[in-house]
Scaffold this active site. Structure first.
Site, PDB file in Angstrom:
ATOM      1  CB  CYS A   1       6.595  -0.181   8.806  1.00  0.00           C
ATOM      2  SG  CYS A   1       5.324  -1.339   8.256  1.00  0.00           S
ATOM      3  CG  LEU A   2       2.659   3.508   5.446  1.00  0.00           C
ATOM      4  CD1 LEU A   2       1.849   3.392   4.159  1.00  0.00           C
ATOM      5  CD2 LEU A   2       2.637   4.944   5.940  1.00  0.00           C
TER       6      LEU A   2
ATOM      7  CG  HIS B   1       4.214  -5.646   4.912  1.00  0.00           C
ATOM      8  ND1 HIS B   1       3.849  -5.630   6.244  1.00  0.00           N
ATOM      9  CD2 HIS B   1       4.795  -4.449   4.671  1.00  0.00           C
ATOM     10  CE1 HIS B   1       4.212  -4.460   6.777  1.00  0.00           C
ATOM     11  NE2 HIS B   1       4.790  -3.733   5.851  1.00  0.00           N
TER      12      HIS B   1
ATOM     13  CD  GLN C   1       1.634  -2.271   5.054  1.00  0.00           C
ATOM     14  OE1 GLN C   1       2.015  -2.224   3.899  1.00  0.00           O
ATOM     15  NE2 GLN C   1       2.068  -1.420   5.979  1.00  0.00           N
TER      16      GLN C   1
ATOM     17  N   GLY D   1       5.327   2.431   0.038  1.00  0.00           N
ATOM     18  CA  GLY D   1       4.842   1.107  -0.336  1.00  0.00           C
ATOM     19  C   GLY D   1       3.699   0.715   0.583  1.00  0.00           C
TER      20      GLY D   1
ATOM     21  CG  HIS E   1       9.249  -2.770   4.029  1.00  0.00           C
ATOM     22  ND1 HIS E   1       9.770  -2.131   5.125  1.00  0.00           N
ATOM     23  CD2 HIS E   1       7.902  -2.779   4.219  1.00  0.00           C
ATOM     24  CE1 HIS E   1       8.782  -1.779   5.951  1.00  0.00           C
ATOM     25  NE2 HIS E   1       7.630  -2.160   5.411  1.00  0.00           N
ATOM     26  CD  GLU E   2       5.601  -2.454   1.027  1.00  0.00           C
ATOM     27  OE1 GLU E   2       4.577  -3.008   1.464  1.00  0.00           O
ATOM     28  OE2 GLU E   2       6.101  -1.458   1.587  1.00  0.00           O
TER      29      GLU E   2
HETATM   30 ZN    ZN Z   1       5.656  -1.911   6.128  1.00  0.00          ZN
END
Ligand code: ZN
Length: 184
Positions: free
Chosen positions: A106-107, A157, A66, A61, A153-154
């Site tokens: 997480c990226l 963000h 991000q 995701g 999770h997204e």
């Molecule tokens: Zn993340």
């Protein structure tokens, strides 16, 4: 050897993609994103770019903040066989009382946690999501398991929340780990 080459190419693509993803403690990751108002070709191009980045970065995701854009949009792909999807102005309108704790990566946290490490996070196991697609059409659907976890999770963000936050990490031990990580 071909396999080694392709492995190296993949690693290079992953590094290039990740270099375009904002990393903690970039303040943009802490801001609340604004609703998308225009469902135009620019939005579709942005979603396509995010899907490519997510794929190249080996992520499940990726949310617009991000990549530095405070817009309520994310893309996700629960597993490699599923089609990547984009959700615009998403809201979780119902959450099951039943929750589960599972490790999440997480990226945007590679400055804090190794890519093989995860933070245990408690999430609802079933959710109802309301959103728009890239054409602006309204969607409402139920989701559970891994996909529901990614969506939660997204959506976090888009609210400027991260899995290392004390109200997200699942238990005392996870909070301690998160705090230790945050002090680095
Ligand atoms: Zn993340």
């Amino acid at each position: 050897m071909a396999s080694t080459d392709s492995g190296q190419e993949r690693a290079a693509r992953r590094a290039t993609a990740r270099a375009q993803i904002r990393q903690y403690p970039d303040p943009v990751l802490r801001q609340v994103a604004r609703p998308v108002e225009h469902f135009d070709d620019d939005l579709k191009a942005l979603a396509e770019r995010m899907m490519r980045l997510m794929h190249d970065a080996s992520g499940a995701g990726l949310a617009a903040p991000q990549i530095g854009l405070l817009r309520r949009l994310f893309v996700f792909q629960p597993d490699v066989d599923s089609e990547p999807r984009a959700l615009v102005n998403p809201e979780v309108v119902e959450r099951s009382e039943e929750t589960a704790i599972e490790g999440e990566g997480c990226l945007s946290l590679y400055t804090l946690i190794d890519e093989d490490l995860t933070v245990p996070v408690q999430r609802a196991v079933r959710i109802t999501v309301r959103a728009r697609d890239l054409d602006g059409a309204e969607l409402e659907f139920e989701s559970d398991g891994h996909e529901a976890r990614i969506i939660q999770h997204e959506v976090d963000h888009l609210e400027g929340k991260l899995i290392v936050d004390t109200d997200r990490a699942a238990d005392a031990e996870a909070r301690r780990d998160a705090m230790r990580v945050l002090r680095h």
